[in-house]
Design a protein around this motif. Structure first.
Motif, PDB file in Angstrom:
ATOM      1  N   ALA A   3      -4.032  12.903   2.629  1.00 21.55           N
ATOM      2  CA  ALA A   3      -3.393  11.779   3.273  1.00 21.55           C
ATOM      3  C   ALA A   3      -3.503  10.634   2.148  1.00 21.55           C
ATOM      4  N   HIS A   4      -2.543   9.745   2.271  1.00 19.52           N
ATOM      5  CA  HIS A   4      -2.489   8.220   1.571  1.00 19.52           C
ATOM      6  C   HIS A   4      -2.020   7.252   2.460  1.00 19.52           C
ATOM      7  N   PRO A   5      -2.816   7.140   3.411  1.00 25.70           N
ATOM      8  CA  PRO A   5      -2.416   5.798   4.385  1.00 25.70           C
ATOM      9  C   PRO A   5      -2.302   4.655   3.907  1.00 25.70           C
ATOM     10  N   PHE A   6      -1.281   3.997   4.734  1.00 30.68           N
ATOM     11  CA  PHE A   6      -0.825   2.489   4.185  1.00 30.68           C
ATOM     12  C   PHE A   6      -0.631   1.856   5.372  1.00 30.68           C
ATOM     13  N   MET A   7      -0.330   2.477   6.739  1.00 27.13           N
ATOM     14  CA  MET A   7      -0.043   1.638   7.756  1.00 27.13           C
ATOM     15  C   MET A   7      -1.498   1.231   8.299  1.00 27.13           C
ATOM     16  N   ARG A   8      -2.372   2.031   8.680  1.00 29.97           N
ATOM     17  CA  ARG A   8      -3.686   1.770   9.383  1.00 29.97           C
ATOM     18  C   ARG A   8      -4.314   0.880   8.519  1.00 29.97           C
ATOM     19  N   PRO A   9      -4.509   1.017   7.119  1.00 31.73           N
ATOM     20  CA  PRO A   9      -5.395  -0.218   6.401  1.00 31.73           C
ATOM     21  C   PRO A   9      -4.865  -1.412   6.470  1.00 31.73           C
ATOM     22  N   ALA A  10      -3.534  -1.473   6.210  1.00 32.75           N
ATOM     23  CA  ALA A  10      -2.673  -2.670   6.468  1.00 32.75           C
ATOM     24  C   ALA A  10      -2.980  -3.329   7.713  1.00 32.75           C
ATOM     25  N   PHE A  11      -2.987  -2.524   8.817  1.00 34.25           N
ATOM     26  CA  PHE A  11      -3.288  -3.308   9.959  1.00 34.25           C
ATOM     27  C   PHE A  11      -4.900  -3.727  10.127  1.00 34.25           C
ATOM     28  N   GLU A  12      -5.719  -2.777   9.624  1.00 34.42           N
ATOM     29  CA  GLU A  12      -7.274  -3.066   9.736  1.00 34.42           C
ATOM     30  C   GLU A  12      -7.636  -4.426   8.802  1.00 34.42           C
ATOM     31  N   THR A  13      -6.741  -4.485   7.542  1.00 26.26           N
ATOM     32  CA  THR A  13      -7.143  -5.526   6.964  1.00 26.26           C
ATOM     33  C   THR A  13      -6.607  -7.068   7.379  1.00 26.26           C
ATOM     34  N   ARG A  14      -5.285  -6.777   7.950  1.00 27.14           N
ATOM     35  CA  ARG A  14      -4.428  -7.988   8.147  1.00 27.14           C
ATOM     36  C   ARG A  14      -4.573  -8.603   9.688  1.00 27.14           C
ATOM     37  N   ALA A  15      -5.191  -7.591  10.791  1.00 27.00           N
ATOM     38  CA  ALA A  15      -5.154  -8.139  11.953  1.00 27.00           C
ATOM     39  C   ALA A  15      -5.745  -9.331  12.481  1.00 27.00           C
ATOM     40  N   PRO A  16      -6.900  -9.726  11.824  1.00 26.46           N
ATOM     41  CA  PRO A  16      -7.493 -11.026  12.045  1.00 26.46           C
ATOM     42  C   PRO A  16      -6.388 -12.215  11.744  1.00 26.46           C
ATOM     43  N   GLU A  17      -5.887 -12.073  10.634  1.00 24.50           N
ATOM     44  CA  GLU A  17      -4.941 -13.010  10.198  1.00 24.50           C
ATOM     45  C   GLU A  17      -3.629 -12.989  11.236  1.00 24.50           C
ATOM     46  N   ALA A  18      -3.152 -11.969  11.654  1.00 26.00           N
ATOM     47  CA  ALA A  18      -2.125 -11.867  12.450  1.00 26.00           C
ATOM     48  C   ALA A  18      -2.730 -12.362  13.947  1.00 26.00           C
ATOM     49  N   TRP A  19      -3.822 -12.310  14.150  1.00 27.24           N
ATOM     50  CA  TRP A  19      -4.203 -12.988  15.589  1.00 27.24           C
ATOM     51  C   TRP A  19      -4.274 -14.546  15.181  1.00 27.24           C
ATOM     52  N   ASP A  20      -4.767 -15.037  14.388  1.00 29.35           N
ATOM     53  CA  ASP A  20      -4.838 -16.590  13.823  1.00 29.35           C
ATOM     54  C   ASP A  20      -3.382 -16.907  14.012  1.00 29.35           C
ATOM     55  N   LEU A  63       0.828  -1.115  -0.018  1.00 27.15           N
ATOM     56  CA  LEU A  63      -0.013   0.151  -0.084  1.00 27.15           C
ATOM     57  C   LEU A  63       0.754   1.330   0.172  1.00 27.15           C
ATOM     58  N   ALA A  64       2.105   1.082   0.483  1.00 24.15           N
ATOM     59  CA  ALA A  64       2.904   2.388   0.350  1.00 24.15           C
ATOM     60  C   ALA A  64       3.257   2.994  -1.003  1.00 24.15           C
ATOM     61  N   ALA A  65       3.489   4.477  -0.786  1.00 24.35           N
ATOM     62  CA  ALA A  65       3.710   4.934  -2.173  1.00 24.35           C
ATOM     63  C   ALA A  65       5.177   4.411  -2.673  1.00 24.35           C
ATOM     64  N   ASP A  66       4.924   4.254  -4.096  1.00 25.72           N
ATOM     65  CA  ASP A  66       5.936   3.631  -4.732  1.00 25.72           C
ATOM     66  C   ASP A  66       6.475   4.687  -5.765  1.00 25.72           C
ATOM     67  N   ASP A  67       7.385   5.368  -5.881  1.00 25.65           N
ATOM     68  CA  ASP A  67       7.782   6.273  -6.988  1.00 25.65           C
ATOM     69  C   ASP A  67       8.890   5.742  -7.907  1.00 25.65           C
ATOM     70  N   PRO A  68       8.589   5.166  -9.066  1.00 27.70           N
ATOM     71  CA  PRO A  68       9.498   4.498  -9.962  1.00 27.70           C
ATOM     72  C   PRO A  68      10.914   5.434 -10.105  1.00 27.70           C
ATOM     73  N   ALA A  69      10.681   6.834 -10.324  1.00 30.78           N
ATOM     74  CA  ALA A  69      11.950   7.322 -10.260  1.00 30.78           C
ATOM     75  C   ALA A  69      12.972   7.476  -9.105  1.00 30.78           C
ATOM     76  N   THR A  70      12.585   7.006  -8.322  1.00 27.75           N
ATOM     77  CA  THR A  70      13.302   7.026  -6.936  1.00 27.75           C
ATOM     78  C   THR A  70      13.393   5.350  -6.588  1.00 27.75           C
ATOM     79  N   ALA A  71      14.182   4.665  -7.115  1.00 30.31           N
ATOM     80  CA  ALA A  71      13.890   3.350  -6.968  1.00 30.31           C
ATOM     81  C   ALA A  71      14.696   2.895  -5.764  1.00 30.31           C
ATOM     82  N   ALA A  72      15.759   3.300  -5.163  1.00 29.08           N
ATOM     83  CA  ALA A  72      16.601   3.060  -4.175  1.00 29.08           C
ATOM     84  C   ALA A  72      16.032   3.184  -2.849  1.00 29.08           C
ATOM     85  N   ASN A  73      15.419   4.271  -2.711  1.00 29.63           N
ATOM     86  CA  ASN A  73      14.860   4.538  -1.368  1.00 29.63           C
ATOM     87  C   ASN A  73      13.359   4.956  -0.838  1.00 29.63           C
ATOM     88  N   ASP A  74      12.689   4.022  -1.680  1.00 27.77           N
ATOM     89  CA  ASP A  74      11.362   4.371  -1.768  1.00 27.77           C
ATOM     90  C   ASP A  74      10.620   3.651  -0.291  1.00 27.77           C
TER      91      ASP A  74
END
Length: 158
Positions: free
Chosen positions: A115-132, A45-56
């Motif tokens: 805002a372009h959130p990536f951490m919160r949506p990642a947690f919300e969608t994968r928390a049940p899997e992490a709990w399992d 989900l994190a932003a990815d800029d193809p012009a800056t491949a090294a430190n995305d």
């Protein structure tokens, strides 16, 4: 989100019989495995800029237990794992401190950027899997840890 864990008292008794450092190591191993799906989702989900491949931004997401050591109480039996943007990433030339600032702006926005959130949506969608993973792996890891500790004690005593 409704999460349920059965058999915790038995596991707690087993862990309490172990030295604190051994019990904490078991908890850290399990939590690190459980954090992996959240980390993977955040990287996607994190932003990815193809012009800056090294430190995305997606390359700076990691799993750490460092914050627990700094913020934890001495003698505490708590174990924490954190999934988030590391304060620095290394590309061979030394630490690069920019990903953390970029992560904050991406996650929460600024007066110039939405805002372009990536951490919160990642947690919300994968928390049940992490709990399992926690529920399944904790039983396995605690059993292995207890057996390993008993073998060590037998060798030391005999």
């Amino acid at each position: 989100m409704d999460l349920k864990f059965e058999g915790g008292r038995e596991l707690e008794r087993l862990l309490m019989d172990l030295p604190s450092t051994v019990a904490k190591a078991s908890g850290r191993r399990v939590l690190k495995k459980a954090a992996a799906p959240i980390k993977a989702a955040a990287e996607q989900l994190a932003a990815d800029d193809p012009a800056t491949a090294a430190n995305d931004l997606h390359r700076s997401i990691g799993i750490s237990s460092r914050a627990a050591a700094r913020g934890g109480k001495a003698g505490s039996n708590e174990v924490q794992q954190n999934v988030g943007v590391l304060t620095s990433i290394h590309d061979g030339r030394g630490p690069e401190r920019q990903p953390y600032a970029a992560a904050m702006v991406n996650e929460f926005g600024s007066h110039k950027m939405a805002a372009h959130p990536f951490m919160r949506p990642a947690f919300e969608t994968r928390a049940p899997e992490a709990w399992d993973i926690i529920v399944a792996q904790l039983r396995i890891d605690v059993a292995k840890t207890v057996a390993r500790h008993q073998r060590r004690m037998a060798r030391a005593g005999g």
